[in-house]
Design a protein around this motif. Structure first.
Motif, PDB file in Angstrom:
ATOM      1  N   LEU A 425     -34.192  15.001  56.920  1.00 10.78           N
ATOM      2  CA  LEU A 425     -33.131  14.750  57.881  1.00 10.78           C
ATOM      3  C   LEU A 425     -32.294  15.984  58.199  1.00 10.78           C
ATOM      4  CD1 LEU A 425     -31.951  11.284  56.530  1.00 10.78           C
ATOM      5  CD2 LEU A 425     -33.141  11.707  58.682  1.00 10.78           C
ATOM      6  N   ALA A 426     -32.713  17.147  57.751  1.00 14.03           N
ATOM      7  CA  ALA A 426     -31.940  18.369  57.987  1.00 14.03           C
ATOM      8  C   ALA A 426     -31.743  18.634  59.479  1.00 14.03           C
ATOM      9  CB  ALA A 426     -32.622  19.558  57.318  1.00 14.03           C
ATOM     10  N   SER A 427     -32.735  18.250  60.311  1.00 17.44           N
ATOM     11  CA  SER A 427     -32.637  18.496  61.749  1.00 17.44           C
ATOM     12  C   SER A 427     -32.162  17.268  62.521  1.00 17.44           C
ATOM     13  CB  SER A 427     -33.995  18.959  62.301  1.00 17.44           C
ATOM     14  OG  SER A 427     -34.989  17.963  62.098  1.00 17.44           O
ATOM     15  N   ASP A 428     -31.705  16.247  61.807  1.00 16.94           N
ATOM     16  CA  ASP A 428     -31.244  15.005  62.425  1.00 16.94           C
ATOM     17  C   ASP A 428     -30.072  15.298  63.367  1.00 16.94           C
ATOM     18  OD1 ASP A 428     -30.379  12.449  63.047  1.00 16.94           O
ATOM     19  OD2 ASP A 428     -30.377  11.742  60.975  1.00 16.94           O
ATOM     20  N   GLY A 429     -30.192  14.852  64.620  1.00 13.32           N
ATOM     21  CA  GLY A 429     -29.122  15.068  65.574  1.00 13.32           C
ATOM     22  C   GLY A 429     -27.815  14.397  65.190  1.00 13.32           C
ATOM     23  N   LEU A 430     -27.889  13.356  64.347  1.00 13.58           N
ATOM     24  CA  LEU A 430     -26.674  12.666  63.910  1.00 13.58           C
ATOM     25  C   LEU A 430     -25.806  13.523  63.001  1.00 13.58           C
ATOM     26  CD1 LEU A 430     -27.894   9.027  63.100  1.00 13.58           C
ATOM     27  CD2 LEU A 430     -26.434   9.750  64.997  1.00 13.58           C
ATOM     28  N   ASN A 431     -26.371  14.571  62.428  1.00 13.59           N
ATOM     29  CA  ASN A 431     -25.618  15.383  61.470  1.00 13.59           C
ATOM     30  C   ASN A 431     -24.347  15.969  62.069  1.00 13.59           C
ATOM     31  OD1 ASN A 431     -27.465  14.885  59.452  1.00 13.59           O
ATOM     32  ND2 ASN A 431     -28.626  16.773  59.795  1.00 13.59           N
ATOM     33  N   GLU A 432     -24.309  16.123  63.382  1.00  7.58           N
ATOM     34  CA  GLU A 432     -23.111  16.639  64.046  1.00  7.58           C
ATOM     35  C   GLU A 432     -21.929  15.698  63.861  1.00  7.58           C
ATOM     36  OE1 GLU A 432     -21.661  17.852  68.595  1.00  7.58           O
ATOM     37  OE2 GLU A 432     -23.794  17.494  68.161  1.00  7.58           O
ATOM     38  N   TYR A 433     -22.206  14.450  63.561  1.00  2.22           N
ATOM     39  CA  TYR A 433     -21.153  13.442  63.470  1.00  2.22           C
ATOM     40  C   TYR A 433     -20.968  12.916  62.044  1.00  2.22           C
ATOM     41  CZ  TYR A 433     -22.144  13.705  68.417  1.00  2.22           C
ATOM     42  OH  TYR A 433     -22.347  14.177  69.690  1.00  2.22           O
ATOM     43  N   LEU A 434     -21.525  13.623  61.071  1.00  2.06           N
ATOM     44  CA  LEU A 434     -21.491  13.176  59.682  1.00  2.06           C
ATOM     45  C   LEU A 434     -21.015  14.286  58.762  1.00  2.06           C
ATOM     46  CD1 LEU A 434     -24.999  11.445  59.599  1.00  2.06           C
ATOM     47  CD2 LEU A 434     -22.792  10.305  59.900  1.00  2.06           C
ATOM     48  N   LYS A 435     -20.397  13.881  57.657  1.00  2.00           N
ATOM     49  CA  LYS A 435     -19.936  14.841  56.654  1.00  2.00           C
ATOM     50  C   LYS A 435     -20.093  14.195  55.279  1.00  2.00           C
ATOM     51  CE  LYS A 435     -15.858  17.690  55.570  1.00  2.00           C
ATOM     52  NZ  LYS A 435     -14.443  17.945  55.956  1.00  2.00           N
ATOM     53  N   HIS A 436     -20.950  14.765  54.450  1.00  2.00           N
ATOM     54  CA  HIS A 436     -21.184  14.226  53.110  1.00  2.00           C
ATOM     55  C   HIS A 436     -20.143  14.796  52.160  1.00  2.00           C
ATOM     56  CE1 HIS A 436     -25.414  12.606  53.758  1.00  2.00           C
ATOM     57  NE2 HIS A 436     -25.111  13.195  54.910  1.00  2.00           N
ATOM     58  N   VAL A 437     -19.257  13.932  51.654  1.00  2.28           N
ATOM     59  CA  VAL A 437     -18.145  14.408  50.828  1.00  2.28           C
ATOM     60  C   VAL A 437     -18.236  13.956  49.370  1.00  2.28           C
ATOM     61  CG1 VAL A 437     -16.580  14.611  52.786  1.00  2.28           C
ATOM     62  CG2 VAL A 437     -16.695  12.453  51.529  1.00  2.28           C
ATOM     63  N   GLY A 438     -19.079  12.999  49.059  1.00  2.95           N
ATOM     64  CA  GLY A 438     -19.230  12.523  47.686  1.00  2.95           C
ATOM     65  C   GLY A 438     -20.683  12.271  47.363  1.00  2.95           C
ATOM     66  N   SER A 439     -21.072  12.452  46.103  1.00  2.00           N
ATOM     67  CA  SER A 439     -22.475  12.303  45.721  1.00  2.00           C
ATOM     68  C   SER A 439     -22.574  12.032  44.225  1.00  2.00           C
ATOM     69  CB  SER A 439     -23.238  13.591  46.064  1.00  2.00           C
ATOM     70  OG  SER A 439     -24.599  13.488  45.723  1.00  2.00           O
ATOM     71  N   ALA A 440     -23.536  11.220  43.841  1.00  2.00           N
ATOM     72  CA  ALA A 440     -23.760  10.955  42.422  1.00  2.00           C
ATOM     73  C   ALA A 440     -25.157  10.381  42.224  1.00  2.00           C
ATOM     74  CB  ALA A 440     -22.717   9.983  41.871  1.00  2.00           C
ATOM     75  N   ILE A 441     -25.670  10.540  41.021  1.00  2.00           N
ATOM     76  CA  ILE A 441     -26.959   9.972  40.648  1.00  2.00           C
ATOM     77  C   ILE A 441     -26.832   9.366  39.263  1.00  2.00           C
ATOM     78  CG2 ILE A 441     -27.778  12.208  39.761  1.00  2.00           C
ATOM     79  CD1 ILE A 441     -30.618  11.329  40.618  1.00  2.00           C
ATOM     80  N   PHE A 442     -27.499   8.230  39.057  1.00  2.00           N
ATOM     81  CA  PHE A 442     -27.434   7.525  37.786  1.00  2.00           C
ATOM     82  C   PHE A 442     -28.794   6.915  37.462  1.00  2.00           C
ATOM     83  CE2 PHE A 442     -23.303   7.256  39.860  1.00  2.00           C
ATOM     84  CZ  PHE A 442     -22.454   7.744  38.871  1.00  2.00           C
ATOM     85  N   ALA A 443     -29.117   6.880  36.179  1.00  2.00           N
ATOM     86  CA  ALA A 443     -30.265   6.118  35.692  1.00  2.00           C
ATOM     87  C   ALA A 443     -29.779   4.706  35.399  1.00  2.00           C
ATOM     88  CB  ALA A 443     -30.847   6.756  34.441  1.00  2.00           C
ATOM     89  N   VAL A 444     -30.418   3.721  35.992  1.00  2.00           N
ATOM     90  CA  VAL A 444     -30.016   2.323  35.835  1.00  2.00           C
ATOM     91  C   VAL A 444     -30.981   1.658  34.871  1.00  2.00           C
ATOM     92  CG1 VAL A 444     -29.708   0.132  37.028  1.00  2.00           C
ATOM     93  CG2 VAL A 444     -29.023   2.267  38.133  1.00  2.00           C
ATOM     94  N   PRO A 445     -30.536   1.288  33.673  1.00  2.00           N
ATOM     95  CA  PRO A 445     -31.448   0.653  32.710  1.00  2.00           C
ATOM     96  C   PRO A 445     -32.007  -0.653  33.240  1.00  2.00           C
ATOM     97  CG  PRO A 445     -29.354   1.275  31.680  1.00  2.00           C
ATOM     98  CD  PRO A 445     -29.168   1.408  33.157  1.00  2.00           C
ATOM     99  N   GLY A 446     -33.074  -1.112  32.615  1.00  2.00           N
ATOM    100  CA  GLY A 446     -33.644  -2.405  32.962  1.00  2.00           C
ATOM    101  C   GLY A 446     -32.695  -3.534  32.600  1.00  2.00           C
ATOM    102  N   GLY A 447     -33.165  -4.751  32.804  1.00  2.00           N
ATOM    103  CA  GLY A 447     -32.325  -5.912  32.562  1.00  2.00           C
ATOM    104  C   GLY A 447     -31.942  -6.097  31.106  1.00  2.00           C
ATOM    105  N   VAL A 448     -30.975  -6.967  30.893  1.00  2.00           N
ATOM    106  CA  VAL A 448     -30.400  -7.197  29.576  1.00  2.00           C
ATOM    107  C   VAL A 448     -30.847  -8.555  29.056  1.00  2.00           C
ATOM    108  CG1 VAL A 448     -28.258  -7.255  28.240  1.00  2.00           C
ATOM    109  CG2 VAL A 448     -28.387  -5.877  30.334  1.00  2.00           C
TER     110      VAL A 448
END
Length: 460
Positions: A425-448
């Motif tokens: 999406l680096a060349s996505d025309g929508l990028n002119e109207y977007l700003k990524h200000v927060g980011s995170a990644i997590f490992a989600v364990p299986g069910g309990v």
């Protein structure tokens, strides 16, 4: 929007679908919103969700797809289910992933205290598990709750959800990279050797303007419900339980889901006014969900089997600029009709885009930089993600502009799935109207399993 149709971003479940509801089974075919749904009123608590969204910065393994449809049959136009919907906390996978997307979100990331040891971390997860298992059933955190305890001690439940239904509440937990090893390499809990090899901080992407206070975290809790007060109550009480052991790093309120995880749900719209998530993975697509969402038994590490990887992105939409763009240009940037959601190559909303189709001048009907084209699985080696993001409006900034956009949430078997699509999406025309200000990644364990706590296999 379509494909992954996510501005600037790119199964079976679990406890995920054991709804205890009297709602009839919904038609499994994709459907437009009905007139009655569109006319559905805004409740007191629904209004609260719109006005109070300023908190940023602070499986079908058991019941099957039919139950997923039943869970939402009684809901309104944008909701995932009725107030009476109840999802079991325990199951093969954590609830809140392939569960039909509810209408409201409170997401929170926490930093664990440096004073906590390994046993203390296990204790926190055990306490959170016990509380989550009750809250998702519409119960108070503990017996005695808000008003049944001693007059001379703080109540064990904050009480703002007294008298409210479970409202389809799901609570999903995740572990960030820094839980295993801090940025300076410290192994606080003896977990470094158990860290999933794929759990690395996301690389920097073009256009990132990340704010540290809205990024990262040791632990994550996603609370989704059809009543915002129920979701906020869950995060508030889990934060209270964590006092002295973990502190809130950032949180985000969301309203108006921007995806569907069941074919029984109508496609919602994002704040750009376009239908979002037309081609999102659906709970009924069992094989695809197994392939694209769940960590397999043969994947590494073994303790994460049945889990997934969660990516969140806080994407600010430059609303004022977008609102001055001509309709034809908006549709060209997205690659879909704003009204029907159909691809510009023709057909209806669920017609597959034809990227080879040309107009009278020989130019492609779907622009080469259109979001739909760049995000489509056929342009990304078949890569798909299961998205369950939300709109947010967090008031105005210092210049009087709306602080609004998309809180992107995606689950995938490997973080590389998100990385590949985001780079596409680096060349996505929508990028002119977007700003990524927060980011995170997590490992989600299986069910309990009953008698265990979330992530218990990590400590085995």
């Amino acid at each position: 929007m379509g494909e992954h149709d996510t501005p600037g971003a790119a199964g079976h479940s679990e406890a995920d679908v054991s709804p205890q509801t009297n709602a009839p089974t919904a038609d499994a075919a994709p459907a437009e919103q009905t007139h009655a749904e569109q006319a559905h009123g805004v409740s007191r608590r629904g209004l609260f969700g719109l006005l109070g969204a300023g908190a940023a910065g602070l499986a079908v393994g058991g019941a099957g797809g039919a139950a997923a449809a039943a869970a939402i049959a009684g809901g309104g136009a944008s909701g995932g289910g009725s107030e009476a919907s109840v999802y079991d906390f325990y199951g093969t996978h954590q609830a809140g992933i392939t569960t039909p997307v509810q209408d409201r979100l409170h997401f929170a990331a926490f930093d664990v205290s440096d004073m906590l040891d390994r046993d203390g971390l296990k204790g926190l997860l055990a306490d959170w598990t016990a509380a989550a298992a009750r809250l998702t059933q519409g119960l108070e955190v503990e017996e005695g709750g808000a008003v049944g305890g001693s007059d001379y001690a703080p109540p064990v439940d904050t009480g703002e959800a007294l008298g409210l239904h479970a409202s389809g509440l799901t609570i999903t937990f995740g572990f960030g990279p820094t839980l295993f090893t801090t940025a300076d390499g410290t192994d606080r809990f003896g977990l470094a050797a158990r860290r999933p090899p794929l759990l690395e901080p996301l690389p920097r992407f073009q256009g990132d303007a990340l704010v540290p206070q809205l990024t990262g975290g040791d632990l994550a809790i996603q609370a989704c419900a059809d009543d915002p007060q129920v979701a906020v109550h869950a995060i508030r009480n889990l934060s209270r339980i964590a006092f002295g052991r973990a502190t809130l790093r950032w949180s985000q309120l969301g309203f108006g889901r921007t995806s569907s995880t069941s074919t029984a749900q109508a496609t919602p719209r994002n704040l750009f006014g376009f239908k979002d998530g037309t081609a999102n993975l659906k709970v009924e697509q069992h094989d695809l969900v197994d392939e694209q969402v769940w960590v397999g038994a043969s994947d590494e590490p073994a303790w994460l089997a049945g889990g997934s990887y969660l990516v969140t992105r806080r994407i600010r939409m430059i609303i004022e600029n977008w609102d001055r763009v001509q309709l034809g240009e908006q549709e060209m940037l997205v690659g879909r009709s704003k009204g029907s959601g159909a691809p510009l190559s023709g057909g209806g909303e669920f017609t597959e885009p034809d990227f080879e189709a040309e107009g009278p001048t020989g130019a492609p009907l779907i622009d080469v930089n259109a979001h739909v084209r760049l995000a489509h699985p056929t342009m990304n080696g078949g890569t798909r993600m299961l998205r369950r993001g939300y709109n947010f409006v967090d008031g105005n900034d210092e210049l009087g502009r709306l602080d609004a956009g998309l809180f992107f949430i995606a689950y995938q078997r490997s973080p590389q799935q998100f990385i590949d699509v985001q780079r596409s999406l680096a060349s996505d025309g929508l990028n002119e109207y977007l700003k990524h200000v927060g980011s995170a990644i997590f490992a989600v364990p299986g069910g309990v399993k009953k008698g265990e706590f979330v992530g218990q296999a990590l400590f085995a």
